[in-house]
Design an enzyme around this catalytic site. Structure first.
Site, short mmCIF file in Angstrom:
data_model
loop_
_atom_site.label_atom_id
_atom_site.label_comp_id
_atom_site.label_asym_id
_atom_site.label_seq_id
_atom_site.Cartn_x
_atom_site.Cartn_y
_atom_site.Cartn_z
N CYS A 142 -47.14 52.03 -41.13
CA CYS A 142 -46.90 53.47 -41.04
C CYS A 142 -46.19 53.96 -42.30
O CYS A 142 -46.74 53.86 -43.39
CB CYS A 142 -46.15 53.81 -39.75
SG CYS A 142 -46.38 55.55 -39.24
N LYS A 163 -48.88 66.90 -34.82
CA LYS A 163 -48.63 65.46 -34.82
C LYS A 163 -49.81 64.69 -34.22
O LYS A 163 -50.35 65.08 -33.19
CB LYS A 163 -47.36 65.17 -34.00
CG LYS A 163 -46.92 63.73 -33.96
CD LYS A 163 -45.66 63.60 -33.10
CE LYS A 163 -45.15 62.18 -33.06
NZ LYS A 163 -43.93 62.07 -32.24
N SER A 192 -48.59 57.63 -33.92
CA SER A 192 -47.46 58.55 -33.78
C SER A 192 -46.96 58.90 -35.17
O SER A 192 -46.10 58.23 -35.73
CB SER A 192 -46.34 57.92 -32.94
OG SER A 192 -45.26 58.81 -32.80
N HIS A 234 -49.96 51.82 -35.01
CA HIS A 234 -48.94 50.91 -34.47
C HIS A 234 -49.50 49.90 -33.48
O HIS A 234 -49.27 50.02 -32.26
CB HIS A 234 -47.83 51.73 -33.83
CG HIS A 234 -47.04 52.54 -34.81
ND1 HIS A 234 -46.04 52.01 -35.58
CD2 HIS A 234 -47.14 53.85 -35.15
CE1 HIS A 234 -45.53 52.95 -36.36
NE2 HIS A 234 -46.18 54.08 -36.12
N GLU A 236 -48.27 47.17 -33.01
CA GLU A 236 -47.12 46.42 -32.50
C GLU A 236 -46.46 47.08 -31.30
O GLU A 236 -45.63 46.44 -30.63
CB GLU A 236 -46.08 46.24 -33.61
CG GLU A 236 -45.15 47.43 -33.86
CD GLU A 236 -45.77 48.53 -34.71
OE1 GLU A 236 -45.06 49.50 -35.03
OE2 GLU A 236 -46.97 48.41 -35.07
N ARG A 248 -38.70 61.43 -23.95
CA ARG A 248 -37.53 61.90 -24.70
C ARG A 248 -37.73 63.34 -25.16
O ARG A 248 -36.84 64.18 -25.03
CB ARG A 248 -37.31 60.99 -25.91
CG ARG A 248 -36.14 61.38 -26.82
CD ARG A 248 -36.32 60.78 -28.19
NE ARG A 248 -37.50 61.32 -28.86
CZ ARG A 248 -38.12 60.70 -29.89
NH1 ARG A 248 -37.71 59.52 -30.30
NH2 ARG A 248 -39.17 61.27 -30.46
#
Length: 316
Positions: A142, A163, A192, A234, A236, A248
């Site tokens: 990223c 986004k 993200s 991502h 991972e 969140r």
């Protein structure tokens, strides 16, 4: 063979319960082989979650891995206990004379900043130059990959109008790439980010796009000249990583879309389903295997002229 971790590192117990082969430092010292030396430059705020994610992936291969956790020298983490950082992380300036078979540079939630505005950018530039003399292969993730593409090639990141947030299908562009052994024709991967790198600008610098999505653009890029891979998404991530980010933002009143392709029927009341785990293990397993096949047995040769010219490396 296992990944070597300190027994007191939180990732040790997590991965041991999952069935990942982990071994303490004392046990590793009794094995008469040279482990691969892999470093993780962890720029993410939640250090423990990130180090566990990457240890899980690189620890799933049949090779012994010696993992070194690195932090930026002057930057202080506000989200991880100082005791954890002191016990398990080394500042870059302390390890800069060491050589590593592989280095992973993580992302960081600072995409909105110009590179020169990042507080540790000068040291980050030093790290990237250091990879050319002290690291056999580097994996930028990223923001880490974007930073390397900018530093080495001046490929700019572009701010997105909205986004990229969800799970996206990236198609395989180079089926015979050794980095993509075992991949299906496309792969689901979590995304993200607020920025992107563009295909034409990457290819103009001789960089090879290995995975790309119609929605989110280039995903995985090979920089052969710098012995590096850049992944802008991502593989991972844990199953619930995007959920925690979404929850969140909802709790904070931040305007946020439901992450696409993540929840069953796009219903956040249902548990998310992990559709990327197998390709994540394939990608990082292929990276470890390529390192194993090409790195010098004598780590002192890493970064030397013969290593860079391809004359010296021999399999372990």
């Amino acid at each position: 063979m296992p990944i070597t971790l300190p027994r007191s590192l939180p990732a040790f117990d997590v991965l041991d319960r999952e069935g990942v082969m982990v071994i303490g430092e004392d046990g590793a010292a009794r094995q008469d082989i040279r482990p691969l030396r892999i470093a993780l430059l962890n720029l993410m705020p939640m250090k423990i979650a990130t180090e566990t994610q990457f240890a899980r992936l690189i620890g799933a291969t049949p090779l012994q891995i010696d993992l070194t956790l690195i932090r930026m020298t002057e930057h202080q983490s506000r989200h991880t206990a100082p005791e954890h950082m002191e016990a398990f992380y080394q500042p870059f300036q302390k390890v800069r004379d060491q050589r590593f078979d592989g280095l992973i540079v993580t992302g960081s939630p600072i995409e909105h900043l110009d590179y020169d505005e990042v507080s540790y950018w000068d040291e980050m530039r030093e790290v990237m130059d250091w990879t050319q003399t002290h690291v056999h292969r580097t994996f930028g993730v990223c923001w880490g990959g974007m930073a390397m593409a900018w530093h080495f090639h001046r490929v700019a990141k572009h701010l997105l109008p909205a986004k990229h947030f969800g799970c996206d299908r990236a198609r395989v562009e180079v089926p015979d790439s050794p980095w993509l052994r075992g991949f299906s024709d496309d792969a689901m991967v979590p995304v993200s980010r607020w920025t992107e790198l563009r295909r034409g600008e990457l290819e103009a610098k001789g960089l090879r796009i290995l995975l790309e999505s119609e929605r989110t653009g280039p995903c995985l890029v090979e920089d052969a000249g710098h012995r590096a891979l850049y992944v802008f998404n991502h593989f991972e991530y844990d199953t619930d990583t995007l959920k925690r980010e979404y929850d969140r933002d909802v709790a904070n009143g931040t305007p946020v879309e439901i992450p696409y392709g993540y929840y069953t029927d796009d219903d956040p009341s249902l548990p998310p389903v992990n559709r990327w785990r197998s390709h994540g293990h394939l990608l990082y397993g292929n990276w470890i295997n390529e390192i194993y096949q090409t790195t010098p047995y004598d780590t002192a040769l890493i970064g030397t002229h013969s290593h860079r010219m391809g004359e010296g490396p021999v399999p372990l």
